[in-house]
Enzyme design. Structure first.
Site, short mmCIF file in Angstrom:
data_model
loop_
_atom_site.label_atom_id
_atom_site.label_comp_id
_atom_site.label_asym_id
_atom_site.label_seq_id
_atom_site.Cartn_x
_atom_site.Cartn_y
_atom_site.Cartn_z
N GLU A 76 0.81 -1.22 0.00
CA GLU A 76 0.00 0.00 0.00
C GLU A 76 0.85 1.27 0.00
O GLU A 76 0.56 2.22 -0.73
CB GLU A 76 -0.91 0.00 1.23
CG GLU A 76 -1.82 1.19 1.30
CD GLU A 76 -2.44 1.37 2.68
OE1 GLU A 76 -2.98 2.45 2.91
OE2 GLU A 76 -2.36 0.43 3.50
N ASP A 77 1.90 1.30 0.83
CA ASP A 77 2.62 2.55 1.08
C ASP A 77 3.97 2.67 0.38
O ASP A 77 4.66 3.67 0.55
CB ASP A 77 2.84 2.72 2.59
CG ASP A 77 1.52 2.97 3.32
OD1 ASP A 77 0.56 3.38 2.66
OD2 ASP A 77 1.47 2.75 4.54
#
Length: 546
Positions: A76-77
């Site tokens: 996600e990051d």
């Protein structure tokens, strides 16, 4: 500060050396991926995944779960792709990380819709592998522990979401310790003033209790010793959130809730539980109707214990829980206690979790949208249960307040759809009759029978609600509009009004609020169960509305 060396030391107590090395490699991979990223507190981002891995290590989770916890935010990051993760640590870890990752790429019209859709995806990932939710719960717990750096409005939103969604999930999976910490942190952040007032009240009241508490504890211990049973009797402090919830839900004063002395005894085997119960009942008289045997009939989340409430000295109620060491372990960490990926896991416990997950999958298939699914699951997570029997003697666990219709759907969706009547203990009873513990329920069905929309007014189980709504959605639009009109007129009658009397301006204002074009659309939504007729009627008849 908790470091990777501390995590490795913790893991060495139950994992193989090669597995600990693999965890260390995952940490290095995650630290490189998150290089340069910081949390709001200013500390390096990798400290968060490390803390999540620590929570799971304290539950003695398997190596794949620990690795996935360390990497749970890399998809996600960071630019790291799922395929890259799979090539480095295997498909299983990549799937777990993917299941936990939030779906920020999808655009939603509202925050409620976004939250509901993320929740739906999380639930479905959990059906594939329940470790997804354990990592997610550990992630949420560390976020709650470090919530202080967030702006007040965001703190309140996150803590309310925790109390509404994550706490019931932890409870449903029997994870008592994690649930209690989430409750306390959520309560403190969502309602700081109430928390502080209650905390002060508990501190002031505690001093007056210690002498009586010690006297009762010694009395029970001495009597058990005389009978050849030497077990420590531990006093249990009521948690602030449970005090608050009891005061709020039952309209009780602080003194009424707090004035209960609670004890727990942990013994060697189930037989001893019942022996100890008999001895305690000979010291203090039990309160009629307050004894619960969760050993013979465990809760839906696998929790087992004997609960009794006694008349103590000075008329003070004494609450006692008696359980074995295994039951204590299960009560504290829930499904993680008998992890199904470990050898010798508890099959019964695994079945309970899988049964609930299968129910989630069925609910998802019937739900029209993510918000409806979230609403259904929140109903299903309602912690209180009622235990009833089928005619063949099988025990069925249903949410408190369930009716004959809820029972029919719990047996099978087709039986629910075609039920026309029911019997409780061999006597005919209306379908809306609420069930109580120990009753035997029999369903009478008829071919060609269909669900009645009125059932939505009284069913409480998520399975019944989603099945009825699913059927209603298949009705033709014309029938649906007629049905919606009848339901709305019936609800308006309870406000001494009818649809023809409602000013057009008021109807148009409500349609605009609901983002609907015409009245027929609203009537259709009512018939499909997407809007509650009684609430619509109330809004249409409210005074002061133009």
């Amino acid at each position: 500060m908790f470091l990777i060396s501390d995590l490795c030391t913790l893991l060495k107590s139950y994992l193989e050396p090669d597995q600990v090395k693999e965890v260390y490699r995952a940490y290095i991979f995650g630290a490189d991926a998150h290089e340069g990223q910081q949390r709001l507190s200013g500390e390096p981002y990798i400290y968060h995944p490390l803390a999540v891995a620590r929570i799971l290590a304290e539950m003695r989770m398997d190596v794949k779960s620990i690795i996935a916890a360390l990497l749970h935010d890399v998809i996600e990051d960071t630019p790291t792709a799922k395929d890259h993760l799979a090539s480095e640590f295997g498909e299983e870890v990549a799937e777990l990380v993917d299941g936990v990752s939030k779906l920020t790429q999808v655009k939603f019209e509202s925050k409620a819709e976004a939250q509901a859709e993320n929740f739906r995806k999380m639930m479905l990932a959990m059906v594939r592998d329940i470790r997804v939710i354990l990592i997610k719960l550990a992630d949420r717990l560390h976020n709650m522990r470090t919530l202080g750096v967030m702006p007040p409005a965001k703190r309140r939103r996150i803590s309310k979401e925790t109390l509404e969604i994550y706490v019931p999930i932890a409870n449903r999976l029997g994870m008592h310790n994690l649930r209690l910490e989430l409750e306390e942190l959520g309560f403190k952040a969502a309602y700081p003033i109430r928390y502080r007032i209650l905390e002060d009240a508990v501190k002031n009241a505690r001093g007056n209790r210690s002498e009586v508490l010690e006297k009762i504890r010694k009395n029970i211990e001495e009597r058990l010793h005389q009978e050849g049973i030497d077990v420590p009797v531990k006093g249990r402090e009521k948690h602030l959130y449970s005090i608050y919830e009891k005061m709020r839900s039952k309209g009780l004063s602080f003194a009424e809730v707090f004035d209960v002395y609670a004890f727990r005894l942990v013994v060697d085997k189930p037989d001893t539980c019942y022996r100890v119960l008999g001895i305690i009942h000979s010291i203090y008289k039990p309160v009629p109707g307050k004894f619960k045997d969760y050993i013979a009939i465990p809760k839906a989340n696998g929790y087992q214990s004997l609960h009794t409430i006694l008349f103590g000295p000075y008329g003070i109620p004494i609450e006692v829980q008696i359980r074995t060491e295994d039951m204590e372990k299960v009560a504290n960490v829930g499904i993680a206690a008998h992890w199904l990926y470990k050898s010798g896991g508890d099959g019964h416990r695994k079945d309970l979790a899988q049964e609930w997950l299968r129910g989630l999958l069925e609910m998802q298939q019937h739900a029209g949208n993510s918000q409806e699914f979230l609403e259904n699951v929140k109903i299903d997570l309602f912690p209180d249960e009622v235990y009833v029997f089928s005619p063949k003697g099988d025990i069925m666990t249903l949410p408190r307040g369930s009716t004959i219709v809820d029972f029919a759907y719990a047996v099978h969706s087709d039986l629910g759809n075609s039920c026309v009547a029911g019997k409780i203990d061999r006597r005919l009873a209306p379908l809306r009759t609420q069930l109580h513990n120990g009753q035997t329920v029999e369903i009478i069905s008829a071919p060609g029978a269909k669900p009645n929309p009125v059932w939505l007014d009284f069913v409480v189980s998520a399975k019944a609600r989603s099945n009825i709504r699913s059927f209603l959605k298949r009705l033709k639009r014309g029938e649906a509009i007629q049905l919606g009109r009848r339901l709305l007129e019936k609800s308006l009658a309870s406000f001494s009004a009818n649809l023809d009397d409602i000013p057009e301006s008021r109807i148009n204002k409500l349609l605009e609020e609901f983002k609907l074009d015409k009245l027929d659309d609203l009537l259709e939504q009512i018939s499909l169960g997407n809007r509650v007729a009684l609430l619509v009627a109330r809004q249409l008849t409210e005074t002061g509305v133009p």
